[in-house]
Design a protein around this motif. Sequence first.
Motif, mmCIF file in Angstrom:
data_model
loop_
_atom_site.group_PDB
_atom_site.id
_atom_site.type_symbol
_atom_site.label_atom_id
_atom_site.label_comp_id
_atom_site.label_asym_id
_atom_site.label_seq_id
_atom_site.Cartn_x
_atom_site.Cartn_y
_atom_site.Cartn_z
ATOM 1 N N TYR A 183 70.417 12.548 -31.868
ATOM 2 C CA TYR A 183 70.072 11.183 -32.287
ATOM 3 C C TYR A 183 71.248 10.250 -32.009
ATOM 4 C CZ TYR A 183 65.934 12.868 -34.768
ATOM 5 O OH TYR A 183 64.723 13.420 -35.087
ATOM 6 N N PRO A 184 70.992 9.053 -31.494
ATOM 7 C CA PRO A 184 72.094 8.106 -31.275
ATOM 8 C C PRO A 184 72.682 7.652 -32.599
ATOM 9 C CG PRO A 184 69.964 7.049 -30.873
ATOM 10 C CD PRO A 184 69.681 8.511 -31.067
ATOM 11 N N SER A 185 73.992 7.437 -32.609
ATOM 12 C CA SER A 185 74.667 6.989 -33.823
ATOM 13 C C SER A 185 74.282 5.550 -34.147
ATOM 14 C CB SER A 185 76.182 7.088 -33.653
ATOM 15 O OG SER A 185 76.589 8.431 -33.485
ATOM 16 N N VAL A 186 74.067 5.284 -35.420
ATOM 17 C CA VAL A 186 73.749 3.933 -35.864
ATOM 18 C C VAL A 186 74.994 3.062 -35.851
ATOM 19 C CG1 VAL A 186 72.936 2.569 -37.833
ATOM 20 C CG2 VAL A 186 71.780 4.704 -37.241
ATOM 21 N N SER A 187 76.156 3.688 -36.088
ATOM 22 C CA SER A 187 77.402 2.943 -36.177
ATOM 23 C C SER A 187 78.475 3.638 -35.354
ATOM 24 C CB SER A 187 77.849 2.840 -37.642
ATOM 25 O OG SER A 187 79.046 2.112 -37.757
ATOM 26 N N ALA A 188 79.396 2.880 -34.821
ATOM 27 C CA ALA A 188 80.498 3.454 -34.051
ATOM 28 C C ALA A 188 81.352 4.335 -34.962
ATOM 29 C CB ALA A 188 81.354 2.344 -33.444
ATOM 30 N N GLY A 189 81.776 5.464 -34.457
ATOM 31 C CA GLY A 189 82.615 6.370 -35.235
ATOM 32 C C GLY A 189 81.851 7.335 -36.098
ATOM 33 N N ALA A 190 80.505 7.253 -36.090
ATOM 34 C CA ALA A 190 79.714 8.149 -36.938
ATOM 35 C C ALA A 190 79.904 9.613 -36.539
ATOM 36 C CB ALA A 190 78.240 7.765 -36.855
ATOM 37 N N ILE A 221 83.002 1.087 -42.616
ATOM 38 C CA ILE A 221 82.332 -0.198 -42.769
ATOM 39 C C ILE A 221 82.735 -1.230 -41.726
ATOM 40 C CG2 ILE A 221 84.004 -1.389 -44.261
ATOM 41 C CD1 ILE A 221 80.163 -1.150 -44.785
ATOM 42 N N HIS A 222 83.766 -0.952 -40.925
ATOM 43 C CA HIS A 222 84.276 -2.006 -40.054
ATOM 44 C C HIS A 222 83.283 -2.388 -38.956
ATOM 45 C CE1 HIS A 222 85.270 1.363 -37.332
ATOM 46 N NE2 HIS A 222 85.269 0.464 -36.369
ATOM 47 N N PHE A 223 82.496 -1.427 -38.457
ATOM 48 C CA PHE A 223 81.637 -1.758 -37.325
ATOM 49 C C PHE A 223 80.556 -2.787 -37.677
ATOM 50 C CE2 PHE A 223 77.999 -0.968 -34.472
ATOM 51 C CZ PHE A 223 78.607 -1.321 -33.272
#
Length: 389
Positions: free
Chosen positions: A153-160, A308-310
Motif C-alpha cells: 500500500y502506498p504511504s499516506v505520509s512521507a516517512g511512514a 506530523i511535519h508532512f
Amino acid sequence: MKVVAGATHGAGKPASSQFGLINLLKAGAAQLIVLHHLAFYGPMSDHARALLPSLVDWLSNSARIAVQVFLVIGGFLAAKSLAPSGHAGYAYPLGAIWRRYAKLAPAFLAATLIASVASALAARWMSHDSISAPATLAQLGAHALLLHGVLGYPSVSAGAWYVAIDFQLYALMVLALWVGGIVEGKRPLSWLMPLAAAFGITLSLLYFNLDADWDNWAPYFFGSYGMGVMAWWASDPRRKTGFAVLLMMMALLPAVAGLALEFRSRIALAAVVASLLFLFGRVKTTSDGRAWTVINSLGKISYSVFLIHFPVCLLVNAVFTRFVQPEPEVQAFGMLVAWGFSLAAGALFHRWVEAPLGRLIQTITEQVAVRDVHIPRPLPARIGGVTLR
C-alpha cells in the motif's frame, strides 16, 4: 558535555539528566528530515530553488540519509532496554513486541489520519504529486498494523515507512534474544549475542542492503541498527578497554567491507554515528543552560515532529501556492514558515496526542497484566535461566 554525578538544582531537587549526544543527534536529524521533505516535495522549493540551487538540491537528495541517525540510535536504545549487558535470553518476547507496537502505532495512526485530511484540504488549493490519493479503509488498516510497505500500500505520509521498519527491527531484536536464550540452555555464552549481531550486520551490509527489493523489510536496515546495538554493548563502562574496542570492531569491520564492495553514504554515516555513540553515547547532561534545554526539548519531540511535519508542510505549500505570488524569495520564506510550523505542531502533537496516548496504552497494558497475574497457570519451564511460556 558535562557529566552528571548527583547534581542538584533549585530547592534540593535532583537535576534532570539525559543522554545529551542522543538528543543532539535526534534533534539535528529531525530538522534535516523536515527540510528534506520540504525540498523534495515542493512546490515551494521548485520556486525557491532559483535562489540557492545547490542547497535545495542537497536537501532534496542527500539530506534524507539523516534517517540513519534514527536507525543507529534505535538499535542503541533497544540494546539498552532489552539486553543492557549483551546477554541472550528474553522471557516474554510477545509482551515486549506489543509494548513497542503500543508505543509507535497509536500516535502514528493519529498522524496518518491527520495526513489524510491534510491531503484532501491541500487538493482544493493546488494540484501536485505530493498530494496522496484519498486513503482507503484497507490502506489505513495496513498502516494501523504497520504493514503498509509489506502489503504494497502506498504511504499516506512521507516517512511512514520508517515507523514500520523500526517496529520490525525491534521485534527482530527481541526474537533473536529469546532464541539465543534457548540456544544457550544452561551454558551461558557471553559471546553469543555479539557474534549474532555482527553476523546480522555483515549479512545486511553485504547482501540485503545492496538489493532495494528488500527495503520494506528489517534485514535491509539491520546493518545500521545492529551497529547501534553493538555501540551500546561496547560502551559498557564495566568492560575492559580492549574487549570494548574488539566488540566495536566487530560492528565496524563489516561496514568497511560493505563500503569497499559498494560505497553508500548512508552506511558511512551510520558507522560514524555508531562510533560517536560508542565514545560518548552514555554521557549524560543536565537540562541547565538554554542551549541544552532547547536540544533536549527538540530531541524529546523528534518522533512527533517526524510524524506530523508532512501534513503541516503540505498545507503550507498549498496556501503559498494558492494565495502567494510564485516569487523565489517569498516561496523560500514559505519554506521557513513550514519548518517553524512543523516544530510547533510537533510540540503540540507530543503534548496532546503522543504522550496522552502513550499513558493510556500503558495503563491498559498494566491493567491487563495485573488481571493475568490472578489467572491460575501451570509452572513455567526454565531453560538456561530463561522462563518460557
